[in-house]
Design an enzyme around this catalytic site. Structure first.
Site, short mmCIF file in Angstrom:
data_model
loop_
_atom_site.label_atom_id
_atom_site.label_comp_id
_atom_site.label_asym_id
_atom_site.label_seq_id
_atom_site.Cartn_x
_atom_site.Cartn_y
_atom_site.Cartn_z
CB VAL A 252 -16.37 14.66 18.67
CG1 VAL A 252 -14.87 14.61 18.91
CG2 VAL A 252 -17.06 13.54 19.44
CD GLU A 253 -13.69 22.34 18.30
OE1 GLU A 253 -12.62 22.03 17.73
OE2 GLU A 253 -13.76 23.16 19.21
CB CYS A 254 -10.98 16.72 17.48
SG CYS A 254 -11.99 15.44 18.27
#
Length: 501
Positions: A246-248
């Site tokens: 997850v790259e937010c």
């Protein structure tokens, strides 16, 4: 044939369900794309299973040859690719050129380094297990689902796709509904190079299509997007124990020390804040500048920012806001900062004229205002003064995000970088880490977890497989119920002698 999922989704009247991608500069239709259903997504993943076995069987060198062929096609058709990126995002041509260059650089690195990073290697067995050999290798997971963003519709998802393919996986890619053409272009060019099996497919649509991909039984999901959506992806993936990367978002800070090169720092600050119309997850949104150089630094920033204008021309300084709903978030953050006592040094609420937003430079903004605490994702930046750089680091670390940061200092850049609670730091530059294929990209906190790029990015799409092999029988064998009464004492005595001193 082009490796895209079936276009057979039908509306109630029997017509194919499709949607338009629009040029945000003009509102004109770029192209129409299918809205893929859950059944079609499942079909794509199912066909990817067979493709994954074939692709893994090629080995590192076989895959490298295929990926090199794809890279050459991307290079040959780069003008078409650049024009498509600019059409769907509105970004200036040079910004699209940089993105395509990074795509090719990362694909080149991943395909060449995969064998070294993931291939089988011997591991020391240690003194207690000296009669065994040990090896370690990283095996492909199978089928990877990639959900990409619209702000960098080629470079960002390719940070997962290039590495997943190089590691031996098949990929099903769901691009943003704002940039479906970019995803389709990537898949179609890959098919030109690798026509044998549907190793890399694309499914297009809205949130429902992305949700179907998460629930489709893929072996891992690589997601880039907002923290709020990332949490939903994680919750859905948890039902099937599907691992996620997850790259937010981010709220990245730039720290300007007393001894910094102020001209270089100001230029980097404006570039990091305004390039790509500020639509960069690791862009500069906060600046903490040491009090004794704040006036001079701010003067240079203001002068530089006042020269920049948005527009739809290929040579514009910055393009439009790609996602229309983001404009209201930018407006809210700017207005909140001013209502809370902040000052607008460049621009202000009147700078926001959809689909364009002119650069906005704010100063003396309270630390609990939206413009400091939440991701703005527009060409705005906050400059706040601090007694010294260490106080700037402290304030930077108060954010719930922890993606990247930058430090400008002639004497202690690395020292300050070490204190920042983020995944990446550029010293005396901004965003450099994203352009270095060998460095991992990712953050902590609400910025997500897991890494793309670099050796860590390759390992994200593989599982470690450890194998031991008995070479000869040891005199001390604890792995049998027929062991002697002295075996345990002898092993402990040996361990104490080797490790207890």
């Amino acid at each position: 044939m082009t490796q895209t999922a079936s276009d057979s989704a039908l509306s109630a009247d029997g017509e194919q369900r499709r949607f338009a991608s629009l040029d945000p500069r003009t509102g004109e239709v770029v192209a129409h794309h299918p809205i893929h259903t859950a059944a079609e997504v499942e079909d794509a993943v199912s066909s990817a299973r067979e493709a994954a076995a074939w692709w893994a069987g090629l080995g590192f060198e076989g895959r490298r040859t295929k990926l090199d062929a794809w890279r050459r096609i991307l290079s040959q058709r780069s003008d078409e690719f650049i024009a498509l990126i600019s059409s769907e995002t509105g970004k200036p041509a040079d910004d699209s050129r940089v993105e395509v260059a990074l795509v090719m650089d990362h694909l080149h690195w991943a395909s060449r380094q995969a064998g070294r990073v993931l291939g089988k290697r011997r591991v020391s067995s240690g003194m207690l297990m000296f009669n065994h050999s040990a090896t370690l290798e990283y095996r492909p997971l199978g089928v990877i689902g990639v959900i990409g963003p619209w702000n960098y519709p080629a470079h960002t998802p390719m940070g997962s796709i290039s590495y997943a393919l190089s590691a031996g996986n098949a990929v099903v890619f769901k691009p943003s509904e704002f940039t479906p053409g970019v995803g389709t272009f990537l898949a179609s060019t890959f098919t030109e190079a690798v026509p044998e099996y549907p190793v890399f497919q694309v499914v297009t649509g809205f949130g429902e299509t992305g949700a179907a991909l998460v629930a489709s039984g893929v072996d891992k999901i690589a997601f880039t997007g907002s923290t709020r959506t990332g949490k939903k992806v994680m919750a859905a993936a948890a039902a099937s124990l599907t691992p996620v990367l997850v790259e937010c978002g981010g709220k990245d800070a730039l720290i300007v020390d007393s001894d910094a090169d102020l001209t270089a720092a100001a230029e980097a600050a404006i570039w990091g804040a305004v390039s790509n119309a500020g639509q960069t997850c690791a862009g500069v949104e906060r600046i903490y500048v040491a009090e004794d150089v704040a006036d001079e630094f701010t003067e240079i920033v203001v002068k530089r920012a006042n020269k920049l204008k948005p527009g739809g021309e290929p040579n514009a300084n910055l393009g439009p806001i790609t996602m229309p709903s983001q404009v209201e978030i930018i407006r809210e953050h700017v207005q909140d900062a001013l209502d809370r006592g902040g000052k607008a040094l460049v621009g202000g609420p009147d700078s926001i004229r959809p689909p364009y937003v002119e650069p906005v430079v704010l100063a003396d903004v309270p630390e609990d205002s939206l413009a400091v605490t939440e991701e703005t994702f527009g060409p705005t930046v906050v400059i706040n003064r601090v007694p010294n750089a260490l106080e700037g680091v402290r304030l930077a670390n108060q954010s719930k995000y922890g993606l990247g940061a930058a430090v400008f200092s002639k004497s202690r850049g690395e020292e300050l970088a070490a204190e920042l609670r983020v995944g990446m730091v550029s010293v005396n530059s901004v965003l450099t880490y994203a352009a270095i294929p060998g460095l991992p990209f990712g953050g902590v906190g609400d910025s997500g977890f897991g890494r793309i790029h670099g050796e860590d990015g390759l390992r994200e799409f593989a599982y470690a497989k450890a194998v031991t092999k008995l070479k000869f029988t040891s005199l001390i064998n604890m792995a049998t119920f027929d062991r002697s009464s002295m075996a345990g004492k002898q092993m402990l005595r040996l361990a104490r002698m080797l490790f207890g001193r």
